[in-house]
Design a protein around this motif. Sequence first.
Motif, PDB file in Angstrom:
ATOM      1  N   ILE A  64       0.792  -1.174  -0.027  1.00 20.73           N
ATOM      2  CA  ILE A  64      -0.149   0.042   0.043  1.00 20.73           C
ATOM      3  C   ILE A  64       0.989   1.140  -0.075  1.00 20.73           C
ATOM      4  O   ILE A  64       1.474   1.579   1.185  1.00 20.73           O
ATOM      5  N   VAL A  65       0.900   1.874  -1.138  1.00 20.52           N
ATOM      6  CA  VAL A  65       2.143   2.790  -1.371  1.00 20.52           C
ATOM      7  C   VAL A  65       1.383   4.311  -1.279  1.00 20.52           C
ATOM      8  O   VAL A  65       0.521   4.577  -2.106  1.00 20.52           O
ATOM      9  N   ALA A  66       2.075   5.071  -0.495  1.00 21.85           N
ATOM     10  CA  ALA A  66       1.424   6.431  -0.603  1.00 21.85           C
ATOM     11  C   ALA A  66       2.126   7.284  -1.721  1.00 21.85           C
ATOM     12  O   ALA A  66       3.288   7.299  -1.791  1.00 21.85           O
ATOM     13  N   SER A  67       1.171   8.120  -2.272  1.00 27.06           N
ATOM     14  CA  SER A  67       1.513   8.793  -3.507  1.00 27.06           C
ATOM     15  C   SER A  67       2.649  10.055  -3.107  1.00 27.06           C
ATOM     16  O   SER A  67       3.577  10.388  -3.791  1.00 27.06           O
ATOM     17  N   THR A  68       2.294  10.596  -1.846  1.00 26.59           N
ATOM     18  CA  THR A  68       3.112  11.643  -1.311  1.00 26.59           C
ATOM     19  C   THR A  68       4.700  11.299  -0.907  1.00 26.59           C
ATOM     20  O   THR A  68       5.522  12.018  -1.014  1.00 26.59           O
ATOM     21  N   SER A  69       4.684   9.948  -0.379  1.00 27.51           N
ATOM     22  CA  SER A  69       6.131   9.589  -0.089  1.00 27.51           C
ATOM     23  C   SER A  69       6.728   8.401  -0.647  1.00 27.51           C
ATOM     24  O   SER A  69       8.011   8.256  -0.245  1.00 27.51           O
ATOM     25  N   GLN A  70       5.946   7.568  -1.137  1.00 25.75           N
ATOM     26  CA  GLN A  70       6.334   6.420  -1.682  1.00 25.75           C
ATOM     27  C   GLN A  70       6.721   5.456  -0.613  1.00 25.75           C
ATOM     28  O   GLN A  70       7.151   4.380  -0.753  1.00 25.75           O
ATOM     29  N   SER A  71       5.974   5.723   0.581  1.00 24.43           N
ATOM     30  CA  SER A  71       6.208   4.827   1.857  1.00 24.43           C
ATOM     31  C   SER A  71       5.112   3.615   1.535  1.00 24.43           C
ATOM     32  O   SER A  71       4.259   3.765   1.059  1.00 24.43           O
ATOM     33  N   ILE A  72       5.698   2.468   2.339  1.00 24.08           N
ATOM     34  CA  ILE A  72       4.613   1.332   2.420  1.00 24.08           C
ATOM     35  C   ILE A  72       3.921   1.098   3.533  1.00 24.08           C
ATOM     36  O   ILE A  72       4.468   1.861   4.607  1.00 24.08           O
ATOM     37  N   SER A  73       3.016   0.327   3.681  1.00 25.30           N
ATOM     38  CA  SER A  73       2.486   0.398   4.975  1.00 25.30           C
ATOM     39  C   SER A  73       3.357  -0.021   6.329  1.00 25.30           C
ATOM     40  O   SER A  73       3.074   0.730   7.357  1.00 25.30           O
ATOM     41  N   ARG A  74       4.244  -0.959   6.150  1.00 24.40           N
ATOM     42  CA  ARG A  74       5.185  -1.263   7.167  1.00 24.40           C
ATOM     43  C   ARG A  74       5.861   0.165   7.532  1.00 24.40           C
ATOM     44  O   ARG A  74       6.191   0.022   8.715  1.00 24.40           O
ATOM     45  N   GLN A  75       6.385   1.026   6.802  1.00 22.94           N
ATOM     46  CA  GLN A  75       6.975   2.016   7.262  1.00 22.94           C
ATOM     47  C   GLN A  75       6.155   3.030   8.067  1.00 22.94           C
ATOM     48  O   GLN A  75       6.548   3.506   8.965  1.00 22.94           O
ATOM     49  N   ALA A 116      12.039   4.925   1.705  1.00 22.67           N
ATOM     50  CA  ALA A 116      11.342   6.045   1.718  1.00 22.67           C
ATOM     51  C   ALA A 116      11.202   6.589   3.361  1.00 22.67           C
ATOM     52  O   ALA A 116      11.558   7.832   3.517  1.00 22.67           O
ATOM     53  N   PHE A 117      11.137   5.573   4.046  1.00 24.50           N
ATOM     54  CA  PHE A 117      11.401   5.939   5.596  1.00 24.50           C
ATOM     55  C   PHE A 117      12.473   6.714   5.735  1.00 24.50           C
ATOM     56  O   PHE A 117      12.556   7.755   6.461  1.00 24.50           O
ATOM     57  N   PHE A 118      13.691   6.167   5.246  1.00 19.60           N
ATOM     58  CA  PHE A 118      14.972   6.509   5.839  1.00 19.60           C
ATOM     59  C   PHE A 118      15.153   7.944   4.936  1.00 19.60           C
ATOM     60  O   PHE A 118      15.781   8.893   5.609  1.00 19.60           O
ATOM     61  N   LEU A 119      14.726   8.007   3.800  1.00 23.06           N
ATOM     62  CA  LEU A 119      14.855   9.279   2.942  1.00 23.06           C
ATOM     63  C   LEU A 119      14.377  10.433   3.682  1.00 23.06           C
ATOM     64  O   LEU A 119      14.567  11.663   3.569  1.00 23.06           O
ATOM     65  N   HIS A 120      12.898  10.159   4.279  1.00 17.49           N
ATOM     66  CA  HIS A 120      12.057  11.464   5.014  1.00 17.49           C
ATOM     67  C   HIS A 120      13.075  11.573   6.375  1.00 17.49           C
ATOM     68  O   HIS A 120      12.958  12.723   6.648  1.00 17.49           O
ATOM     69  N   LEU A 121      13.383  10.646   7.060  1.00 11.86           N
ATOM     70  CA  LEU A 121      14.022  11.108   8.234  1.00 11.86           C
ATOM     71  C   LEU A 121      15.432  11.621   7.843  1.00 11.86           C
ATOM     72  O   LEU A 121      15.748  12.697   8.699  1.00 11.86           O
ATOM     73  N   LYS A 122      16.261  11.203   6.860  1.00 11.06           N
ATOM     74  CA  LYS A 122      17.315  12.056   6.583  1.00 11.06           C
ATOM     75  C   LYS A 122      16.994  13.535   6.197  1.00 11.06           C
ATOM     76  O   LYS A 122      17.813  14.473   6.459  1.00 11.06           O
ATOM     77  N   ARG A 123      15.598  13.588   5.506  1.00  7.45           N
ATOM     78  CA  ARG A 123      15.277  14.843   5.153  1.00  7.45           C
ATOM     79  C   ARG A 123      14.992  16.174   6.412  1.00  7.45           C
ATOM     80  O   ARG A 123      15.388  17.216   6.439  1.00  7.45           O
ATOM     81  N   PHE A 124      14.308  15.123   7.566  1.00  3.18           N
ATOM     82  CA  PHE A 124      13.960  15.880   8.604  1.00  3.18           C
ATOM     83  C   PHE A 124      14.914  16.277   9.742  1.00  3.18           C
ATOM     84  O   PHE A 124      14.855  17.016  10.443  1.00  3.18           O
ATOM     85  N   VAL A 125      15.675  15.089  10.144  1.00  3.02           N
ATOM     86  CA  VAL A 125      16.425  15.323  11.250  1.00  3.02           C
ATOM     87  C   VAL A 125      17.913  15.939  11.049  1.00  3.02           C
ATOM     88  O   VAL A 125      18.693  15.892   9.709  1.00  3.02           O
ATOM     89  N   ARG A 126      18.532  16.779  11.805  1.00  2.00           N
ATOM     90  CA  ARG A 126      19.797  17.308  11.467  1.00  2.00           C
ATOM     91  C   ARG A 126      20.822  16.190  11.257  1.00  2.00           C
ATOM     92  O   ARG A 126      21.047  15.428  12.165  1.00  2.00           O
ATOM     93  N   PRO A 127      21.681  16.410  10.362  1.00  2.00           N
ATOM     94  CA  PRO A 127      22.660  15.592   9.913  1.00  2.00           C
ATOM     95  C   PRO A 127      23.691  15.183  10.917  1.00  2.00           C
ATOM     96  O   PRO A 127      24.102  13.985  11.194  1.00  2.00           O
TER      97      PRO A 127
END
Length: 289
Positions: A64-75, A116-127
């Motif tokens: 089940i893929v979200a169009s906004t994030s490409q995340s799947i249900s598990r994420q 997708a989960f990693f990519l969003h986390l990387k986007r939001f959390v300070r490096p």
Amino acid sequence: DGLEFQGLPIFSEQFNLQSSRFDSELDQIVKQYALTTRTIHGFCNLSASETNFEVSSDNFRESIVASTSQSISRQRTIVCGLSQALFGSPYASLVQIADYINRNNLRIYSAEANSAFFLHLKRFVRPNLFSYSEFFGAEYTSGDMVKGVMHQDLQSTSFAPESFDLVITSEVFEHIPDAITAEREVIRILKTRGIYCFTVPFLPYHEHDIILAELDGANSIKYLAEPQYHGDPVRPDEGILVYRLFSFNDLKERFESLGCSFVTYRFWSKPLGILDNNAWVHVVQKGIR
């Protein structure tokens, strides 16, 4: 800011072996609807925005893929688990979780660098707060950089003790030859009162883990059942072998023996695109019993 998310219905429960409030009849109705329409409108808790979910198969946990994030249900389930662990409810978005991490200078480690989960986390959390890795093969040493990404073997990482406030793995431990050693390693690198949030292939009512394969003394694979492989973004042409399926009893016993609390949560939410009866997330807290 994700505040509209607060009004959405989410079923959540802490797993125990005796009883469950899960509504199997409602789940079947919604799954049939999803397979018929091939789309659900709802809210993505990674991007903190409204979205359509595209439903491509009856493997609801992965498809089940979200169009906004490409995340799947598990994420999205992992986000619910993190929210539950940090705030006591499943309603925070990943944006809000990252803001909490940033404001409190929490160090976080993710044992993946592709999803997708990693990519969003990387986007939001300070490096400076975020460490991440992949496993690139036994020929590398933990801490090596491979194609710009850190290699770590979770059976023996390069991190110092008590390095992280938060560790996240999703569908990783079933592919580790010695998962029990890797569990101890995660607790070693986790700070006291730190949180480890993870998913694995889960057999809640089995008495013990099921071992499908293991390494013998010569480091050769010994198959104890028909080999199972999962897709692997690092090795897409090969897949990756499954060594172990996990039971509630054994997970709880092992983490509690390490001086940690262990809780398993189940989530379900049509608006979040989390369907089926197997949306399990496990939360460990070090030094809390």
